[in-house]
Design a protein around this motif. Sequence first.
Motif, PDB file in Angstrom:
ATOM      1  N   ILE A 202       6.530   0.696  -4.923  1.00  0.00           N
ATOM      2  CA  ILE A 202       5.258  -0.013  -4.991  1.00  0.00           C
ATOM      3  C   ILE A 202       5.081  -0.480  -6.428  1.00  0.00           C
ATOM      4  O   ILE A 202       4.962   0.332  -7.353  1.00  0.00           O
ATOM      5  N   GLU A 203       5.102  -1.774  -6.628  1.00  0.00           N
ATOM      6  CA  GLU A 203       4.978  -2.321  -7.973  1.00  0.00           C
ATOM      7  C   GLU A 203       3.530  -2.364  -8.442  1.00  0.00           C
ATOM      8  O   GLU A 203       3.254  -2.218  -9.637  1.00  0.00           O
ATOM      9  N   GLU A 204       2.621  -2.578  -7.495  1.00  0.00           N
ATOM     10  CA  GLU A 204       1.219  -2.713  -7.904  1.00  0.00           C
ATOM     11  C   GLU A 204       0.305  -2.452  -6.712  1.00  0.00           C
ATOM     12  O   GLU A 204       0.565  -2.917  -5.597  1.00  0.00           O
ATOM     13  N   PHE A 205      -0.741  -1.687  -6.940  1.00  0.00           N
ATOM     14  CA  PHE A 205      -1.811  -1.486  -5.961  1.00  0.00           C
ATOM     15  C   PHE A 205      -3.122  -1.779  -6.675  1.00  0.00           C
ATOM     16  O   PHE A 205      -3.439  -1.144  -7.687  1.00  0.00           O
ATOM     17  N   LEU A 231       3.599   1.248   6.994  1.00  0.00           N
ATOM     18  CA  LEU A 231       3.249   1.936   5.748  1.00  0.00           C
ATOM     19  C   LEU A 231       1.931   1.396   5.194  1.00  0.00           C
ATOM     20  O   LEU A 231       1.039   2.158   4.795  1.00  0.00           O
ATOM     21  N   CYS A 232       1.799   0.076   5.177  1.00  0.00           N
ATOM     22  CA  CYS A 232       0.589  -0.536   4.627  1.00  0.00           C
ATOM     23  C   CYS A 232      -0.627  -0.273   5.508  1.00  0.00           C
ATOM     24  O   CYS A 232      -1.752  -0.147   5.008  1.00  0.00           O
ATOM     25  N   GLU A 233      -0.421  -0.174   6.818  1.00  0.00           N
ATOM     26  CA  GLU A 233      -1.528   0.195   7.710  1.00  0.00           C
ATOM     27  C   GLU A 233      -1.992   1.616   7.419  1.00  0.00           C
ATOM     28  O   GLU A 233      -3.202   1.900   7.418  1.00  0.00           O
ATOM     29  N   ASP A 234      -1.047   2.515   7.156  1.00  0.00           N
ATOM     30  CA  ASP A 234      -1.403   3.886   6.810  1.00  0.00           C
ATOM     31  C   ASP A 234      -2.162   3.931   5.488  1.00  0.00           C
ATOM     32  O   ASP A 234      -3.156   4.653   5.337  1.00  0.00           O
ATOM     33  N   LEU A 235      -1.703   3.148   4.531  1.00  0.00           N
ATOM     34  CA  LEU A 235      -2.392   3.055   3.245  1.00  0.00           C
ATOM     35  C   LEU A 235      -3.796   2.496   3.422  1.00  0.00           C
ATOM     36  O   LEU A 235      -4.768   3.014   2.855  1.00  0.00           O
ATOM     37  N   ALA A 236      -3.924   1.452   4.235  1.00  0.00           N
ATOM     38  CA  ALA A 236      -5.238   0.847   4.473  1.00  0.00           C
ATOM     39  C   ALA A 236      -6.185   1.832   5.142  1.00  0.00           C
ATOM     40  O   ALA A 236      -7.380   1.885   4.819  1.00  0.00           O
ATOM     41  N   LEU A 237      -5.664   2.624   6.081  1.00  0.00           N
ATOM     42  CA  LEU A 237      -6.488   3.624   6.763  1.00  0.00           C
ATOM     43  C   LEU A 237      -7.038   4.640   5.779  1.00  0.00           C
ATOM     44  O   LEU A 237      -8.248   4.938   5.768  1.00  0.00           O
ATOM     45  N   HIS A 238      -6.184   5.188   4.927  1.00  0.00           N
ATOM     46  CA  HIS A 238      -6.631   6.232   4.010  1.00  0.00           C
ATOM     47  C   HIS A 238      -7.472   5.667   2.871  1.00  0.00           C
ATOM     48  O   HIS A 238      -8.390   6.347   2.386  1.00  0.00           O
ATOM     49  N   ASP A 239      -7.197   4.452   2.475  1.00  0.00           N
ATOM     50  CA  ASP A 239      -8.074   3.812   1.494  1.00  0.00           C
ATOM     51  C   ASP A 239      -9.475   3.621   2.081  1.00  0.00           C
ATOM     52  O   ASP A 239     -10.481   3.831   1.401  1.00  0.00           O
ATOM     53  N   TRP A 240      -9.538   3.219   3.365  1.00  0.00           N
ATOM     54  CA  TRP A 240     -10.848   3.059   4.014  1.00  0.00           C
ATOM     55  C   TRP A 240     -11.580   4.393   4.077  1.00  0.00           C
ATOM     56  O   TRP A 240     -12.782   4.470   3.802  1.00  0.00           O
ATOM     57  N   LEU A 241     -10.877   5.459   4.452  1.00  0.00           N
ATOM     58  CA  LEU A 241     -11.508   6.775   4.511  1.00  0.00           C
ATOM     59  C   LEU A 241     -12.077   7.174   3.157  1.00  0.00           C
ATOM     60  O   LEU A 241     -13.240   7.611   3.048  1.00  0.00           O
ATOM     61  N   LEU A 242     -11.277   7.026   2.123  1.00  0.00           N
ATOM     62  CA  LEU A 242     -11.712   7.412   0.782  1.00  0.00           C
ATOM     63  C   LEU A 242     -12.901   6.562   0.337  1.00  0.00           C
ATOM     64  O   LEU A 242     -13.908   7.075  -0.171  1.00  0.00           O
ATOM     65  N   THR A 243     -12.794   5.257   0.546  1.00  0.00           N
ATOM     66  CA  THR A 243     -13.869   4.348   0.149  1.00  0.00           C
ATOM     67  C   THR A 243     -15.163   4.664   0.895  1.00  0.00           C
ATOM     68  O   THR A 243     -16.252   4.685   0.309  1.00  0.00           O
ATOM     69  N   THR A 244     -15.046   4.940   2.190  1.00  0.00           N
ATOM     70  CA  THR A 244     -16.235   5.185   3.005  1.00  0.00           C
ATOM     71  C   THR A 244     -16.921   6.484   2.625  1.00  0.00           C
ATOM     72  O   THR A 244     -18.157   6.548   2.522  1.00  0.00           O
ATOM     73  N   VAL A 245     -16.146   7.551   2.383  1.00  0.00           N
ATOM     74  CA  VAL A 245     -16.762   8.822   1.998  1.00  0.00           C
ATOM     75  C   VAL A 245     -17.413   8.713   0.627  1.00  0.00           C
ATOM     76  O   VAL A 245     -18.513   9.241   0.400  1.00  0.00           O
ATOM     77  N   VAL A 246     -16.774   8.013  -0.299  1.00  0.00           N
ATOM     78  CA  VAL A 246     -17.383   7.813  -1.622  1.00  0.00           C
ATOM     79  C   VAL A 246     -18.732   7.123  -1.487  1.00  0.00           C
ATOM     80  O   VAL A 246     -19.723   7.507  -2.114  1.00  0.00           O
ATOM     81  N   ARG A 247     -18.799   6.110  -0.627  1.00  0.00           N
ATOM     82  CA  ARG A 247     -20.051   5.382  -0.456  1.00  0.00           C
ATOM     83  C   ARG A 247     -21.096   6.212   0.281  1.00  0.00           C
ATOM     84  O   ARG A 247     -22.287   6.119  -0.020  1.00  0.00           O
ATOM     85  N   LEU A 289       7.051   6.551  -0.884  1.00  0.00           N
ATOM     86  CA  LEU A 289       6.159   5.680  -1.647  1.00  0.00           C
ATOM     87  C   LEU A 289       4.766   6.279  -1.778  1.00  0.00           C
ATOM     88  O   LEU A 289       4.010   5.920  -2.686  1.00  0.00           O
ATOM     89  N   TRP A 290       4.407   7.179  -0.867  1.00  0.00           N
ATOM     90  CA  TRP A 290       3.120   7.851  -0.990  1.00  0.00           C
ATOM     91  C   TRP A 290       3.048   8.676  -2.270  1.00  0.00           C
ATOM     92  O   TRP A 290       1.961   8.898  -2.822  1.00  0.00           O
ATOM     93  N   ASN A 291       4.191   9.152  -2.760  1.00  0.00           N
ATOM     94  CA  ASN A 291       4.177   9.939  -3.999  1.00  0.00           C
ATOM     95  C   ASN A 291       3.641   9.121  -5.169  1.00  0.00           C
ATOM     96  O   ASN A 291       2.968   9.652  -6.053  1.00  0.00           O
ATOM     97  N   VAL A 292       3.949   7.819  -5.149  1.00  0.00           N
ATOM     98  CA  VAL A 292       3.433   6.947  -6.212  1.00  0.00           C
ATOM     99  C   VAL A 292       1.916   6.892  -6.156  1.00  0.00           C
ATOM    100  O   VAL A 292       1.227   6.989  -7.178  1.00  0.00           O
ATOM    101  N   PRO A 297      -3.294   5.866  -7.948  1.00  0.00           N
ATOM    102  CA  PRO A 297      -4.563   6.405  -8.451  1.00  0.00           C
ATOM    103  C   PRO A 297      -4.879   7.834  -8.047  1.00  0.00           C
ATOM    104  O   PRO A 297      -5.942   8.341  -8.421  1.00  0.00           O
ATOM    105  N   GLY A 298      -4.051   8.519  -7.289  1.00  0.00           N
ATOM    106  CA  GLY A 298      -4.324   9.904  -6.922  1.00  0.00           C
ATOM    107  C   GLY A 298      -5.218  10.016  -5.705  1.00  0.00           C
ATOM    108  O   GLY A 298      -6.299  10.599  -5.751  1.00  0.00           O
ATOM    109  N   PHE A 299      -4.744   9.472  -4.587  1.00  0.00           N
ATOM    110  CA  PHE A 299      -5.543   9.425  -3.367  1.00  0.00           C
ATOM    111  C   PHE A 299      -5.991  10.819  -2.924  1.00  0.00           C
ATOM    112  O   PHE A 299      -7.178  11.090  -2.762  1.00  0.00           O
ATOM    113  N   THR A 300      -5.018  11.696  -2.659  1.00  0.00           N
ATOM    114  CA  THR A 300      -5.362  13.009  -2.106  1.00  0.00           C
ATOM    115  C   THR A 300      -6.125  13.857  -3.110  1.00  0.00           C
ATOM    116  O   THR A 300      -7.002  14.649  -2.726  1.00  0.00           O
TER     117      THR A 300
END
Length: 327
Positions: A202-205, A231-247, A289-292, A297-300
């Motif tokens: 992953i070069e850039e997120f 892979l990107c669908e999985d990333l989008a799912l977890h980004d949505w979860l994180l974003t939604t809980v933060v809000r 790639l999840w390790n990156v 930014p440290g999702f988990t």
Amino acid sequence: MTAPPAPPAPPATPPALPVLACGEIRTCVLPSLNPLDARAAAQLLRLRPDERVLVSERPNLYVRSPQTLTGVDCRMPTSNGAKVRVVGTVATRAALTEGRILQSSAHVRALARGPERRRPWGHYLIHPGVLEPLGRLPEHEAAQGVLDGAGHGELDLGLIADGTLTTLLRHPLLDQKAPLKSRHTRLRWAARQAEPGEGPVIEEFTLTEDDLRTVRLRVPAATDPAAVAALCEDLALHDWLLTTVVRLLDGRLGPAEGPDALTALRPAVEHLIHLWMPAARGDHALRGLWNVLEQNPGFTRQWDNLVQRIRDRLALLNALTRQPIGP
């Protein structure tokens, strides 16, 4: 008299190879007060009557629609304004996780070079999810153009994903009673070929305004574009979860007590916390790639911190409700 030997046949032109895969994903909460079970989810996602819906129950309930195709004949977005016409089909699919989180995903792979003139539509239909340029594809500029977003008359994968999502959100199975307030998120991705001998990276997120995320990747030439899309669908799912809980918790983990605090915390506890399971599925070669993302930014790390704060607050509220009132 023997005939002279036939001249050697000219060397065959090697087939053009995909040099760019790209897509866009929409993620949202399903507008249904109760999560759908496997049977109802399969009914929702039956986008084609001639193919079965994929249902997986381990390690969580995941239901995915069959692939549908959308024919396109338009210009490719490019960062330098180069006018490159592409013709082919866009592959679209939808997925529902734990009967609660709905995603719609559109993706394609583009060839390095195509004919100078358009072929009959039958040719493109037997190559699903492939775009052929008329001439040469400037892959770097096209990848950046996809991430920047489509202009008028250009390939718009987000618009195609939106169309599928809109259709699903109007399904009669849904009571239109979302269990929590949230926004849709969008994730655009573009994957170019890695150098020979190099692995996926992953070069850039990037998180941008208006709930848009962009991901730039490099993957080996033999990588299945559908695996990159997964892979990107999985990333989008977890980004949505994180974003939604933060809000949901934004400004609500202060000194509030009693019913107000429980009202703020309840949607996260009941509907979202148990959904966190990155890299549960997908191509083994890409799971690393999840390790990156875990490093930066440290999702988990951020998710675990939020969950712990929620649990600490619930423990405090429970302790306060057990204290006697008055002197």
